[in-house]
Motif scaffolding. Structure first.
Motif: not given
Lengths: 90, 304
Positions: A71-73, A75-85
């Motif tokens: 879930f840590i991984e 969470n980081e993935k979704w954060k990065t995706r949101a930042e990219e968008l």
């Protein structure tokens, strides 16, 4: 001579008073030391308990962290995706 | 004689007094030494107590920090779900900006129907991973243990898993009645919930919503009650209609975008030719200024 003896006897009262006073003080100090040592024993118990609680929390954290790893991984993935968008936002 | 004995007695008394004096002085000295010794021990003991108290406080404070970390990690599943929801909010902001022509991009929702397929879906996922693209998979019910890892992989990668009915039986099946359609939808929703612990909220009608004909309004009403939105498409490779070459599938998408702000591209993850065309479709759409998002309930493309 009698007077001298009487004076000397009276003079003896000074060290006798010191003895009395010091004896009283040492008794009080002994009691204070005993209290302090009793407190030390209690604190050692508390210290052991605190250490045990820490160790327990440490191992619980390791377990929880291991279980949360995916879930840590994620969470980081979704954060990065949101930042990219967000870079496309005006 | 009497004087002599009195003097002797006086001398003895003096000696006695002197001895007492010396004894008392020794006693004072020893008691003083004992007092100093006790004071030193008390100081040392109190210092040790203070140090121990500080150590206990520090350990308690460290333990509290560990417990806070435990709480954070224990909630990580929830946090990740919230972060995923937040991602969809950003998707919505971006979609609104694209519609208002305020963003420097257009949006393409790549959608794959009818899977998962044992031989091809994994390869589709590999290509999407390679390009860092998230898509939407409209899945049907395929109760095979061999397919379980594929159901999970689609969801865990971050693609949207959506409902495409359980049986996908268009002729003499799901479109017989509203109840037949809805019970098939519910069956697939439960099937996916069992597999993923995830409740789908987006649906695509098998064959598109027009396949429901005169039942469509009543079905949509029932879908709304179940919390579903549905989506059709405005772009397609054509792989569900006719067997064509990969280049033709690619051109069907790339040459017919009509410069739309938002594309919903229909594909099927059983098609080997679409799989071959997929990298060029992704690159071609990127060159036309599209970015790729997975469908989400709040998207303006979802009919509710």
């Amino acid at each position: 001579m009698k007077k001298i003896i009487i004076i000397l006897v009276l003079l003896l009262c000074i060290p006798a008073y010191f003895v009395y006073s010091l004896n009283k003080e040492t008794k009080a100090l002994e009691a204070k030391l005993a209290d302090s040592e009793t407190k030390q024993t209690e604190l050692n118990i508390q210290l052991n308990d605190a250490n045990a609680a820490y160790q327990e929390a440490e191992s619980e954290l390791a377990e929880t962290k291991e279980a949360a790893e995916p879930f840590i991984e994620e969470n980081e993935k979704w954060k990065t995706r949101a930042e990219e968008l967000q870079t496309y936002l005006p | 004689m009497e004087n002599k004995s009195r003097r002797t007695a006086d001398i003895l008394a003096l000696i006695g007094i002197l001895a007492c004096g010396i004894c008392l002085c020794i006693l004072v000295y020893r008691l003083q030494a004992k007092k100093e010794f006790l004071m030193q021990r008390i100081d040392a003991s109190q210092k040790l107590n203070a140090e121990t108290e500080t150590e206990i406080e520090n350990i308690k404070s460290d333990t509290a920090k560990l417990q806070e970390d435990i709480r954070i990690y224990a909630d990580m599943e929830k946090t990740a779900a919230e972060t995923r929801e937040n991602y969809y909010k950003v998707c919505k902001q971006l979609e609104d900006a694209v519609i208002a022509h305020e963003a420097d991009c257009k949006i393409a929702y790549l959608t794959f129907d009818d899977g998962p397929y044992l031989n091809t879906t994994g390869k589709y996922l590999d290509v999407l991973d390679q390009y860092g693209v998230l898509a939407t998979f409209f899945q049907i019910g395929r109760p095979s243990e061999e397919l379980d890892p594929l159901y999970r992989r689609v969801y865990e990668t971050g693609h949207t898993v959506a409902n495409h009915t359980y049986t996908h039986q268009i002729r003499n099946g799901i479109y017989r009645s509203v109840d037949a359609f809805i019970s098939d939808v519910k069956r697939n929703r439960e099937f996916i919930e069992d597999k993923l612990g995830y409740t789908t909220d987006i649906l695509r009608f098998p064959g598109g919503s027009s396949s429901a004909r005169n039942l469509k309004p009543a079905i949509i009403e029932e879908l709304r009650k179940l919390g579903y939105g549905y989506v059709d498409w405005n772009s397609a490779t054509g792989d569900g209609v006719q067997m064509m070459t990969p280049a033709e599938y690619r051109d069907n998408v790339l040459n017919k975008t009509g410069n739309r702000d938002i594309l919903v591209v229909l594909m099927h993850d059983y098609s080997a030719n679409t799989l071959t065309a997929l990298p060029e479709i992704i690159e071609g759409l990127k060159n036309q200024g599209y970015i790729f998002l997975p469908l989400f309930y709040e998207s303006s493309m979802i009919n509710k």
